[in-house]
Design a protein around this motif. Structure first.
Motif, mmCIF file in Angstrom:
data_model
loop_
_atom_site.group_PDB
_atom_site.id
_atom_site.type_symbol
_atom_site.label_atom_id
_atom_site.label_comp_id
_atom_site.label_asym_id
_atom_site.label_seq_id
_atom_site.Cartn_x
_atom_site.Cartn_y
_atom_site.Cartn_z
ATOM 1 N N LEU A 111 0.830 -1.202 0.000
ATOM 2 C CA LEU A 111 0.000 0.000 0.000
ATOM 3 C C LEU A 111 0.867 1.256 0.000
ATOM 4 N N THR A 112 1.912 1.237 0.782
ATOM 5 C CA THR A 112 2.811 2.389 0.858
ATOM 6 C C THR A 112 3.457 2.674 -0.492
ATOM 7 N N ILE A 113 3.962 1.620 -1.140
ATOM 8 C CA ILE A 113 4.608 1.782 -2.448
ATOM 9 C C ILE A 113 3.627 2.341 -3.469
ATOM 10 N N GLN A 114 2.388 1.813 -3.462
ATOM 11 C CA GLN A 114 1.381 2.259 -4.422
ATOM 12 C C GLN A 114 1.026 3.728 -4.218
ATOM 13 N N ILE A 115 0.861 4.145 -2.969
ATOM 14 C CA ILE A 115 0.485 5.534 -2.673
ATOM 15 C C ILE A 115 1.619 6.493 -3.014
ATOM 16 N N VAL A 116 2.836 6.121 -2.655
ATOM 17 C CA VAL A 116 3.983 7.006 -2.886
ATOM 18 C C VAL A 116 4.288 7.152 -4.375
#
Length: 469
Positions: free
Chosen positions: A433-438
């Motif tokens: 989720l973090t990678i996708q948002i960033v």
């Protein structure tokens, strides 16, 4: 005979001698029509009634409406909220436009299924086709006169599409905008076309259309096994009228009157109860949060373009209108004789069903508009967030304030442009989720530079909580 009666008779004779009123009445209301011309034949006259409603309400609205970029929006607000009967008039004008498009669509369908475009009524079909295009043009030009955010961007996108037409695209776009961008000149041009030019052509072609109907007669209901032969049809038709025909008034006209009055009543009720379309925010080129969708009768075409792959957009923009115009022009030119019964023309029935199903399906998809962000999405309720404080609650607040909810649905709330995230916690880990948002992704901006570390952590906590259990 009393003195008054004799005086009135002399006045009528004088008037009739100078005007030929009785001859006009006999040629119009008194002309013979075939038997069994029932309720299927009322939609053409009902379209005329809807157009008259448009003229009357349009004139009334034009006495208050100010076609300038500085005052157009405010004048419409005044009409809707303060002017006496303004709410009713604007509502009738809006629903009258919808009625014209719907009724003329049904009329064209009936005419096509009954093959009323065959000899000798080819020109009746072609003049009616021009009226259909003019009615659509009335609807398109009228939308900009609301001069709100949606109307502004709708015309901007329409000009951008016209600009893709080979060779003449730039000229078309410049003509639509009356310049290089949407502004005061655009509004003035659309007002002139909507109020003067297009109605003038509609009046003219209505006259031509009615003249042709009277000259060639109303098409008789088709019968299986009775084909049209241009060599013998006129003689057969005239003989049939002498044997079985009856005057249009009142034998057939009463249905037109009843349906026309019902049309007006429905428009009044809709205008009174539902009212005119809500005005969006005033036009502002710096604000991109708008849903530039046309009115419902063009929504299906909007959906077609939105669903078309990018590589095929230019072809669809050019070929779709071309095929539509060819459909209107070709039938009377290539099939003006032969069978008229739809039972002997099953391909015609199939074509009509296919067209209406396609339009209906695309209209539903255009109404949903899953490709567009939903800028009206409301903040997620606590019953959906399942937390009133802490990181999960803070993440839900950020999910809405940063516009994520415009494109993603959670438990039925939000847009449909991006993947549904109701149970995203079952599919993606916190790191994913973090990678996708960033980093962002297809049609999704990268939020790495727009979120602090704590904000990113809170959004991940909220999305990670979205699980089936």
């Amino acid at each position: 005979m009393t003195e008054l009666t004799r005086t009135l008779a002399k006045l009528w004779q004088w008037f009739d001698d100078r005007t030929g009123a009785s001859a006009v009445w006999k040629a119009t209301a008194g002309h013979l029509v075939p038997p069994n011309t029932g309720w299927a034949y009322v939609f053409g006259s009902a379209t005329l009634v809807a157009f008259i409603v448009q003229v009357v309400t349009g004139i009334a609205l034009a006495t208050i409406y100010v076609p300038s970029t500085a005052q157009a929006y405010n004048s419409l607000q005044f009409i809707s909220a303060q002017a006496k009967w303004g709410h009713l008039l604007r509502g009738m004008h809006y629903f009258g436009a919808s009625a014209m498009v719907l009724l003329v669509g049904i009329h064209v369908t009936r005419t096509y299924l009954m093959a009323a475009y065959k000899y000798p009524r080819e020109m009746s079909w072609l003049s009616g086709s021009v009226l259909l295009l003019l009615i659509v043009g009335m609807g398109f030009t009228g939308q900009l006169l609301r001069w709100d955010q949606v109307a502004y961007w709708s015309v901007f996108i329409a000009a951008e599409q016209a600009g893709r037409v080979p060779f003449v695209g730039k000229t078309l776009a410049h003509f639509i905008l009356a310049g290089d961008t949407v502004g005061g000149a655009t509004l003035s041009r659309f007002f002139a076309f909507h109020v003067f030019f297009i109605p003038m052509f509609i009046f003219g072609f209505i006259g031509v259309h009615l003249y042709l109907v009277i000259r060639n007669g109303i098409s008789e209901p088709p019968k299986k096994g009775r084909p049209v032969d241009p060599k013998t049809y006129r003689a057969w038709y005239e003989d049939m009228l002498k044997r079985e025909g009856h005057p249009f008034w009142p034998n057939a006209a009463w249905r037109d009157v009843v349906f026309g009055v019902a049309t007006i009543v429905v428009l009044v009720i809709l205008a009174w109860v539902v009212g005119a379309p809500h005005l969006a925010k005033p036009p502002d080129p710096t604000i991109l949060q708008a849903e530039p969708r046309p009115d419902w009768y063009l929504l299906w075409y909007f959906a077609l373009l939105a669903l078309t792959p990018a590589k095929l957009e230019n072809f669809v923009m050019i070929l779709a209108p071309l095929f539509f115009v060819l459909f209107l022009i070709l039938p009377p030119l290539v099939a003006n004789k032969g069978e008229r019964s739809a039972l002997r023309r099953p391909w015609a029935i199939g074509l009509v069903i296919t067209c209406w199903m396609m339009i209906g399906t695309l209209w539903i998809e255009g109404k949903r508009a899953p490709w567009s962000p939903d800028f009206s999405a409301q903040e997620l309720p606590l019953a959906v967030v399942h937390a009133a404080s802490g990181p999960v609650y803070a993440g839900a607040q950020l999910f809405h304030s940063h516009g994520c909810e415009y494109c993603h649905t959670i438990s039925g709330y939000g847009g449909h442009r991006g993947p549904e995230l109701t149970y995203v916690g079952d599919r993606l880990t916190a790191d994913q989720l973090t990678i996708q948002i960033v980093n962002g992704g297809t049609n999704m901006p990268a939020y790495g530079g727009n979120l602090t570390a704590s904000e990113l952590s809170n959004i991940v906590a909220f999305l990670g909580s979205r699980k089936t259990q």
